[in-house]
Design a protein around this motif. Sequence first.
Motif, mmCIF file in Angstrom:
data_model
loop_
_atom_site.group_PDB
_atom_site.id
_atom_site.type_symbol
_atom_site.label_atom_id
_atom_site.label_comp_id
_atom_site.label_asym_id
_atom_site.label_seq_id
_atom_site.Cartn_x
_atom_site.Cartn_y
_atom_site.Cartn_z
ATOM 1 N N ILE A 61 19.336 17.854 8.192
ATOM 2 C CA ILE A 61 20.102 17.088 7.257
ATOM 3 C C ILE A 61 18.877 15.614 7.529
ATOM 4 N N GLU A 62 18.223 15.698 9.107
ATOM 5 C CA GLU A 62 17.579 14.539 9.012
ATOM 6 C C GLU A 62 15.860 14.495 8.463
ATOM 7 N N LEU A 63 15.554 15.864 8.155
ATOM 8 C CA LEU A 63 14.334 16.435 7.583
ATOM 9 C C LEU A 63 15.039 15.712 6.073
ATOM 10 N N VAL A 64 15.805 16.367 5.103
ATOM 11 C CA VAL A 64 15.680 16.246 3.978
ATOM 12 C C VAL A 64 16.841 14.870 3.959
ATOM 13 N N THR A 65 16.210 14.033 4.904
ATOM 14 C CA THR A 65 17.196 12.783 4.580
ATOM 15 C C THR A 65 16.208 11.950 4.147
ATOM 16 N N GLY A 66 14.836 12.497 4.896
ATOM 17 C CA GLY A 66 13.228 11.667 4.921
ATOM 18 C C GLY A 66 12.524 12.084 3.884
ATOM 19 N N ILE A 126 14.892 12.251 19.512
ATOM 20 C CA ILE A 126 14.398 11.427 18.661
ATOM 21 C C ILE A 126 14.193 12.711 17.265
ATOM 22 N N PRO A 127 14.356 12.384 15.743
ATOM 23 C CA PRO A 127 15.031 13.127 14.945
ATOM 24 C C PRO A 127 13.994 14.038 14.740
ATOM 25 N N ALA A 141 10.617 10.265 -1.203
ATOM 26 C CA ALA A 141 10.866 11.086 -2.805
ATOM 27 C C ALA A 141 10.856 9.707 -3.243
ATOM 28 N N LEU A 142 11.277 8.086 -3.125
ATOM 29 C CA LEU A 142 11.856 7.947 -3.689
ATOM 30 C C LEU A 142 10.878 6.729 -3.841
ATOM 31 N N ALA A 143 9.817 6.298 -3.128
ATOM 32 C CA ALA A 143 8.513 6.082 -3.453
ATOM 33 C C ALA A 143 7.527 6.171 -4.792
ATOM 34 N N TRP A 144 8.069 7.405 -5.231
ATOM 35 C CA TRP A 144 6.745 7.765 -6.384
ATOM 36 C C TRP A 144 7.722 7.454 -6.863
ATOM 37 N N PHE A 145 9.160 7.311 -7.456
ATOM 38 C CA PHE A 145 10.030 6.445 -8.719
ATOM 39 C C PHE A 145 10.464 5.114 -8.603
ATOM 40 N N PHE A 146 10.003 4.677 -7.701
ATOM 41 C CA PHE A 146 10.677 2.998 -7.574
ATOM 42 C C PHE A 146 9.386 1.924 -6.818
ATOM 43 N N ALA A 147 9.151 0.956 -7.185
ATOM 44 C CA ALA A 147 7.620 0.173 -6.556
ATOM 45 C C ALA A 147 9.182 -0.927 -5.706
ATOM 46 N N PHE A 148 7.606 -1.112 -4.631
ATOM 47 C CA PHE A 148 9.182 -1.407 -3.475
ATOM 48 C C PHE A 148 9.656 -2.865 -4.294
ATOM 49 N N SER A 149 10.781 -3.210 -4.549
ATOM 50 C CA SER A 149 11.691 -3.884 -5.266
ATOM 51 C C SER A 149 13.240 -3.603 -5.421
ATOM 52 N N PRO A 183 0.750 -1.065 -0.115
ATOM 53 C CA PRO A 183 -0.331 0.248 0.254
ATOM 54 C C PRO A 183 0.804 1.201 0.256
ATOM 55 N N MET A 184 0.550 1.826 -0.794
ATOM 56 C CA MET A 184 1.185 3.135 -0.645
ATOM 57 C C MET A 184 1.374 3.958 0.514
ATOM 58 N N GLY A 185 0.475 4.291 0.827
ATOM 59 C CA GLY A 185 0.324 4.647 2.615
ATOM 60 C C GLY A 185 0.634 4.216 2.870
ATOM 61 N N LEU A 186 1.832 3.398 3.754
ATOM 62 C CA LEU A 186 2.411 2.315 4.232
ATOM 63 C C LEU A 186 4.197 2.348 3.915
ATOM 64 N N LEU A 187 3.744 2.312 2.779
ATOM 65 C CA LEU A 187 5.703 2.544 2.165
ATOM 66 C C LEU A 187 5.756 3.974 2.061
ATOM 67 N N CYS A 188 5.395 4.780 1.822
ATOM 68 C CA CYS A 188 5.721 6.327 1.962
ATOM 69 C C CYS A 188 5.914 6.290 3.738
ATOM 70 N N GLY A 189 4.849 6.039 3.969
ATOM 71 C CA GLY A 189 4.959 6.245 6.162
ATOM 72 C C GLY A 189 6.329 5.375 6.616
ATOM 73 N N GLY A 190 6.773 4.263 6.296
ATOM 74 C CA GLY A 190 7.958 3.949 6.208
ATOM 75 C C GLY A 190 8.686 4.618 5.668
ATOM 76 N N LEU A 191 8.946 5.121 4.791
ATOM 77 C CA LEU A 191 10.576 4.972 3.969
ATOM 78 C C LEU A 191 10.828 6.810 4.301
ATOM 79 N N LEU A 192 9.599 7.281 5.018
ATOM 80 C CA LEU A 192 9.741 8.680 5.444
ATOM 81 C C LEU A 192 10.289 8.556 6.983
ATOM 82 N N CYS A 193 9.597 7.484 7.615
ATOM 83 C CA CYS A 193 10.374 7.794 9.560
ATOM 84 C C CYS A 193 11.200 6.792 9.036
ATOM 85 N N LEU A 194 11.851 5.714 8.343
ATOM 86 C CA LEU A 194 13.559 4.655 7.924
ATOM 87 C C LEU A 194 14.070 6.220 7.608
#
Length: 289
Positions: free
Chosen positions: A108-113, A82-83, A118-126, A7-18
């Motif tokens: 730096i933490e925010l930019v990295t997040g 906590i970032p 942003a990668l979620a919009w260009f790459f599928a979970f792969s 799910p896109m929402g789960l992917l985006c939330g996970g990538l942002l936190c990571l």
Amino acid sequence: MPETVVPMGLLCGGLLCLGLLVGSFLNVVIYRLPLMMETRWRRDCCELLELEPEKQEAPLNLATPNSHCPQCKAAIKPWENIPVISYLLLGGKCSSCAARISPRYPIIELVTGLMTLALAWFFAFSPALLGAVLLTWALIALTMIDVDHQLLPDDITLPLMWLGLLFNLQATFTSLNDAVIGAMAGYLILWTIYQAFKLITGKEGMGYGDFKLLAALGAWLGWQMLPEIILLSSLVGAICGIALMAIKRRGKEIPIPFGPYLAIAGWLALLLGDGSYGSVFARFGIHLL
């Protein structure tokens, strides 16, 4: 290998936190890695000259010592690390001595997040998403270290090059053949420019770290993207260099690191490039002959 649907929402939330968490770790890498290298260089020099070290230096690596305030040396508690959130709750000050904390850390933490998100919009979970994430994090660390020290550490550039070749064993971003040629050509192109500039002017125009970074980008994206990366990085570098000289009244003799511009161009090529010359520019309505 079939792509896993997430799910896109789960992917985006996970990538942002990571990305936010990794951004906190990158702050450590950016600050400590050059110090670790300096310590290693001093030790090597003492061994080469057969000299005793002046003093026994405390262990320094990415895990030791624990994070602490540079002013009062008070240990940073887990809830103060906590970032972004901790910085805001602390008002940008140390909880022990009220010394100002540089806003660079949450930035730096925010930019990295955000870059990871942003990668979620260009790459599928792969595997391509995993590779893009790792490349992005490495480019952020290299950019900031080069800004601070005019240094692109082999500890990052060389593993990054081999990692690009590893991902392309299965043609994740480009064919293995194009990746190997890209790594070789990336190094040799800038090495040739460096040697020609030195021969003509008697000065060094860039460092060997720039050669290795372009080699790494070639290993990830293939030789076809190298002309675009070089052209885009030169364009961005020229604009930023002129702006810095005008705003800060910096002289032309003051060195400006080229690594950040290579990193920016490489990241744009990762997201927007499709392997054809001029593809990044075409996305912005600029067509190259």
